[in-house]
Write an enzyme that holds these catalytic residues in place. Structure first.
Site, mmCIF file in Angstrom:
data_model
loop_
_atom_site.group_PDB
_atom_site.id
_atom_site.type_symbol
_atom_site.label_atom_id
_atom_site.label_comp_id
_atom_site.label_asym_id
_atom_site.label_seq_id
_atom_site.Cartn_x
_atom_site.Cartn_y
_atom_site.Cartn_z
ATOM 1 N N ARG A 1 86.686 -36.172 31.352
ATOM 2 C CA ARG A 1 86.961 -36.205 29.920
ATOM 3 C C ARG A 1 87.537 -37.545 29.449
ATOM 4 N NH1 ARG A 1 92.393 -32.614 28.744
ATOM 5 N NH2 ARG A 1 92.679 -31.790 30.827
ATOM 6 N N HIS B 1 94.553 -37.127 27.544
ATOM 7 C CA HIS B 1 95.859 -36.648 27.097
ATOM 8 C C HIS B 1 96.450 -37.466 25.969
ATOM 9 C CE1 HIS B 1 95.559 -33.931 30.459
ATOM 10 N NE2 HIS B 1 96.223 -33.164 29.622
ATOM 11 N N ARG C 1 103.557 -28.296 27.038
ATOM 12 C CA ARG C 1 103.196 -29.101 28.220
ATOM 13 C C ARG C 1 104.468 -29.733 28.776
ATOM 14 N NH1 ARG C 1 98.389 -30.258 24.798
ATOM 15 N NH2 ARG C 1 96.537 -29.824 26.044
ATOM 16 N N ARG D 1 104.350 -24.079 30.104
ATOM 17 C CA ARG D 1 103.497 -24.276 31.273
ATOM 18 C C ARG D 1 104.285 -25.063 32.319
ATOM 19 N NH1 ARG D 1 97.933 -27.335 30.633
ATOM 20 N NH2 ARG D 1 99.262 -29.151 30.403
ATOM 21 N N ASP E 1 89.914 -28.579 30.573
ATOM 22 C CA ASP E 1 89.537 -28.776 31.970
ATOM 23 C C ASP E 1 88.325 -27.943 32.336
ATOM 24 O OD1 ASP E 1 91.098 -30.761 33.337
ATOM 25 O OD2 ASP E 1 92.838 -29.544 32.837
ATOM 26 N N CYS F 1 93.817 -21.889 24.872
ATOM 27 C CA CYS F 1 94.701 -22.976 24.438
ATOM 28 C C CYS F 1 94.094 -24.362 24.621
ATOM 29 C CB CYS F 1 96.050 -22.883 25.129
ATOM 30 S SG CYS F 1 95.957 -23.065 26.899
ATOM 31 N N GLU G 1 91.045 -22.750 34.226
ATOM 32 C CA GLU G 1 90.643 -24.129 33.918
ATOM 33 C C GLU G 1 89.574 -24.649 34.864
ATOM 34 O OE1 GLU G 1 94.119 -26.718 32.454
ATOM 35 O OE2 GLU G 1 94.982 -25.527 34.063
HETATM 36 C C1 PEP Z 1 93.126 -27.457 29.212
HETATM 37 O O1 PEP Z 1 92.758 -27.968 30.278
HETATM 38 O O2 PEP Z 1 92.364 -26.911 28.410
HETATM 39 C C2 PEP Z 1 94.533 -27.523 28.822
HETATM 40 C C3 PEP Z 1 94.968 -26.933 27.734
HETATM 41 O O3 PEP Z 1 95.344 -28.266 29.616
HETATM 42 P P1 PEP Z 1 95.518 -29.846 29.501
HETATM 43 O O4 PEP Z 1 94.676 -30.317 28.354
HETATM 44 O O5 PEP Z 1 96.954 -30.115 29.302
HETATM 45 O O6 PEP Z 1 95.020 -30.315 30.822
HETATM 46 MG MG MG Z 2 94.252 -28.545 31.772
#
Ligand code: PEP
Ligand code: MG
Length: 754
Positions: free
Chosen positions: A638, A362, A469, A505, A628, A675, A604
């Site tokens: 990740r 993140h 987010r 979200r 995800d 996304c 996800e």
């Molecule tokens: C994802 O998992 O692709 C996503 C957009 O959510 P985040 O990266 O905030 O977990």
């Molecule tokens: Mg995600």
């Protein structure tokens, strides 16, 4: 043997430099295995030759001199085979090479094992003996274990010592430390350490300007800890047996006028500021205890570190003054939290470097959203020496230069100019639609989580927000934001974007998105309490957020609500029930939007691939979260740099999965969007175009690049490329396919950076 092994590893980790570490290894291994010789050869960075770096038994003068070219000698053979070589009579082996200057002559028995770190052969650890003998299985296993354990320690010490040399000698350098690409771009600036944890190792060096004042600060921190301990002891007296109370006494004794206090005060008067003086004292004293054979005494090392951390926490609390950030600030830390990023004035933040994490963590996602170059997962850096150091962050290639030479700085200034020239060229597309040559219109939305990102995203041509987010609002606070606080934030965002849509979200915490005030302790957080699971278990938190969102959407009608981490239809049904309930309550008071906003779910997790059609029937839209989804499909965390190379949204399995989701959702006549970061990757966007996806959401700064891709292709050509990609077996082949298509279309500039 196990004890010896643990002790060697500890001693090596505590060594101040590579030479010291290697000297410990050869002496200790020779002792433990009772051999005549133990030596370490390391592969040189320049030509891969194996250079004798330490020996106990051979001629010490040949250290640094004796070298074996690739393919030469038995040592070279160990490196080539990446396996132990165990010989009874080394001189009879065809690869034997005789070094009279090393004094090798009488040694016949030879056991060499490779020292491998992340697949790279770093060197060879060798033991030798005069008499004919074959080392037995246990001895081979011991040496292999030593080498495996030591590989990490050697890598750590050697990186650390390179950097220390750069910093201490005040030399300027062209050497770089490699990490993962976090966010594209180049930053040239000054380090500011992100960590204010009570981690002693993270304390930076700094001179004090007034030793007496510094001593006073230190003594008052000690007094504070002492008082807190006394209180704790009193409070627990009734509940604890006398021998357990002795723990408090041991702590209190350390705080008496003993060597911990005296040595720290001495270091303060030698010029260090109190935290670093404390750090050096605690580390020196705990190291002495760690090396003792007696178990009880060894455990005292932990007491000393524990008390050191407590004093440090008090010192830090006292020094909690407003921090000054340098211009062109490069935030460097083990982890750089969202809260810390938010503290630095936007105009000063130039770059981010994280010891942990990878391109999809993140911090990296946020850095991309902010357009701030970032390098992740650089492994170990001696943070304590880095405060205020000059640094270049090469986010395109995942490299960090500490104290860069003027040549390096000039080179990177040229790269910055190239980036700016590309941005200028792409700015011309700003007012043009993201439309293919055969008329397929793609909507480009932005991912964000901060109000401050909105104007830059619009300036890049975003047609709305495809992923807001909301957890970032929660992550930068000390407690859960109330309904009105949330309302104000959401309202400002919705107003700024109206009449264009904003997909908010709902709170997505857990996994790698912790809230300091709502700790979730789990063995396996990525398979644990995350996203919608948390909010459904806490309807009071969920309903507060839903009310804030719905009130914020009233009169604007551009709000869309999206649910994260959905695995079952039950979660969707329950969420829809709560959204309806909140909407009805507000509607009665005239505070709701005219109709319930569209609600969608993110795909996800792998189950979502198969459930996509079923979910689409219940919902107003579906969004694929490829970050995800890739992580769970490939079983790759990740944030873990060790396996980061396996993480690839262009892996054939991910492409097949996204393609299936799109087909299932489209078959239900339900809108679909993507996304995750796959949408922000030029090759990924091209394949999504081929799937017929009509909207994607990506970080603001990459939107112009994606628009360039869309406008340079026809949808038919993208569909043909997708068809080809779906037949491929390996991610490398997929990359080669899309890269060559991008090059052919004249978009090679995007690849140079990607
Ligand atoms: C994802 O998992 O692709 C996503 C957009 O959510 P985040 O990266 O905030 O977990
Ligand atoms: Mg995600």
């Amino acid at each position: 043997m196990l004890y010896t092994l643990r002790q060697i590893v500890q001693e090596v980790s505590a060594a101040g430099n590579l030479e010291e570490a290697l000297a410990i290894i050869v002496t200790r291994v020779k002792e433990a295995m009772q051999v005549d010789v133990c030596s370490v050869y390391l592969a040189s960075d320049d030509d891969g030759d194996y250079v004798l770096m330490a020996t106990d038994g051979l001629n010490p003068d040949s250290v640094g001199q004796a070298r074996l070219a690739i393919g030469e000698g038995i040592v070279g053979l160990v490196g080539e085979l990446q396996e132990p070589v165990n010989l009874e009579a080394a001189s009879k082996h065809p690869r034997f090479r005789y070094f009279p200057e090393m004094g090798e002559e009488p040694y016949e028995a030879f056991l060499g094992v490779p020292v491998i770190h992340y697949r790279k052969v770093m060197g060879v650890l060798v033991v030798q003996q005069t008499n004919d003998r074959v080392f037995d299985k246990d001895e081979v296993a011991f040496l292999v274990t030593v080498a495996a354990q030591l590989a990490g320690a050697i890598a750590e010490v050697s990186t650390g010592s390179t950097i220390n040399r750069l910093l201490e000698e005040r030399t300027q350098s062209n050497t770089f430390i490699r990490g993962q690409r976090g966010a594209p771009g180049v930053a040239i600036g000054t380090v500011s350490l992100a960590s204010v944890s009570s981690d002693l190792l993270a304390v930076p060096d700094r001179d004090n300007s007034d030793a007496a004042a510094e001593e006073k600060l230190f003594r008052s921190a000690v007094a504070e800890v002492r008082e807190a301990l006394a209180e704790n002891r009193e409070r627990m007296a009734a509940a604890l047996p006398p021998d357990a109370q002795a723990v408090f006494d041991a702590y209190m004794m350390l705080l008496d006028e003993g060597s911990l206090i005296k040595d720290t005060v001495r270091r303060i008067h030698e010029g260090q500021w109190a935290p670093a003086a404390l750090r050096d004292t605690v580390l020196a004293q705990s190291r002495v205890f760690e090396q003792m054979r007696d178990r009880y005494l060894r455990a005292r090392a932990e007491d000393i570190r524990g008390i050191g951390r407590r004093i440090l926490a008090c010192l830090q609390a006292e020094a909690q003054v407003q921090r000054e950030y340098p211009d062109n600030c490069i935030l460097v830390g083990e982890e750089v939290s969202v809260a810390r990023i938010a503290e630095v004035p936007v105009e000063k933040l130039a770059g981010i470097v994280c010891l942990k994490g990878s391109v999809y963590s993140h911090t990296a996602v946020l850095a991309r959203a902010l357009g701030v170059p970032a390098v992740m997962g650089v492994g170990s850096l001696p943070l304590e020496h880095l405060e205020a150091a000059a640094m270049v962050v090469d986010g395109h290639r995942g490299r960090v230069f500490i104290r860069p030479s003027p040549t390096i700085v000039d080179e990177f200034r040229r790269l910055v100019e190239q980036d700016e020239a590309l941005a200028e060229k792409l700015a011309e597309l700003r007012e043009l639609p993201a439309e293919t040559s055969d008329g397929h219109r793609m909507r480009l939305y932005a991912n964000t989580g901060f109000y401050s990102d909105i104007a830059p995203a619009l300036a890049q041509g975003a047609e709305g927000i495809g992923l807001y987010r909301t957890e970032f609002t929660f992550m930068v606070r000390e407690s859960f934001p109330g309904e009105d606080v949330q309302y104000d934030i959401y309202r400002r965002v919705l107003e700024a974007i109206a009449p264009n849509p904003v997909t908010m979200r709902t709170l997505d915490i857990g996994g790698d998105k912790p809230l300091s005030y709502f700790p979730i302790e789990e063995d396996n957080p990525f398979l644990g309490w995350r996203g919608i699971r948390v909010t459904l278990d806490h309807p009071e938190i969920f309903l507060t957020q839903l009310r804030a969102l719905l009130r914020a959407g009233a009169g604007l009608d551009n709000l869309r609500i999206m649910l994260p981490m959905v695995t079952t239809v039950g979660e969707v049904d329950e969420s829809l029930g709560l959204i309806d309930r909140a909407w009805r309550e507000l509607d009665e008071k005239g505070e709701a939007p005219s109709k319930r906003p569209p609600v969608g779910a993110m795909i996800e997790v792998p189950s979502g691939i198969y459930m996509a059609g079923i979910l689409a029937r219940r919902l107003d839209f579906i969004a694929v979260g490829t970050n995800d989804l890739t992580q769970y499909l490939l079983a790759v965390d990740r944030n873990n740099p060790r396996v980061a190379d396996l993480y690839d949204p262009l892996h054939p399995a991910v492409i097949q999965a996204v393609h299936q989701v799109v087909s299932r959702v489209v078959a239900e006549d339900c809108p679909i969007t993507v996304c995750g970061e796959m949408a922000g990757n030029p090759g990924g966007a091209l394949l999504l175009l081929g799937m017929g996806v009509e909207s994607v959401s990506a970080s603001g700064p990459v939107i112009p690049r994606i628009k360039w891709v869309i406008r340079s292709f026809s949808q038919a050509r993208a569909a043909a490329l997708l068809e080809g990609a779906l037949k491929l077996e390996d991610a490398g082949q997929v990359h080669a396919l899309v890269d060559s298509a991008l090059r052919e279309a004249g978009l090679g500039e995007l690849l140079a950076e990607d």
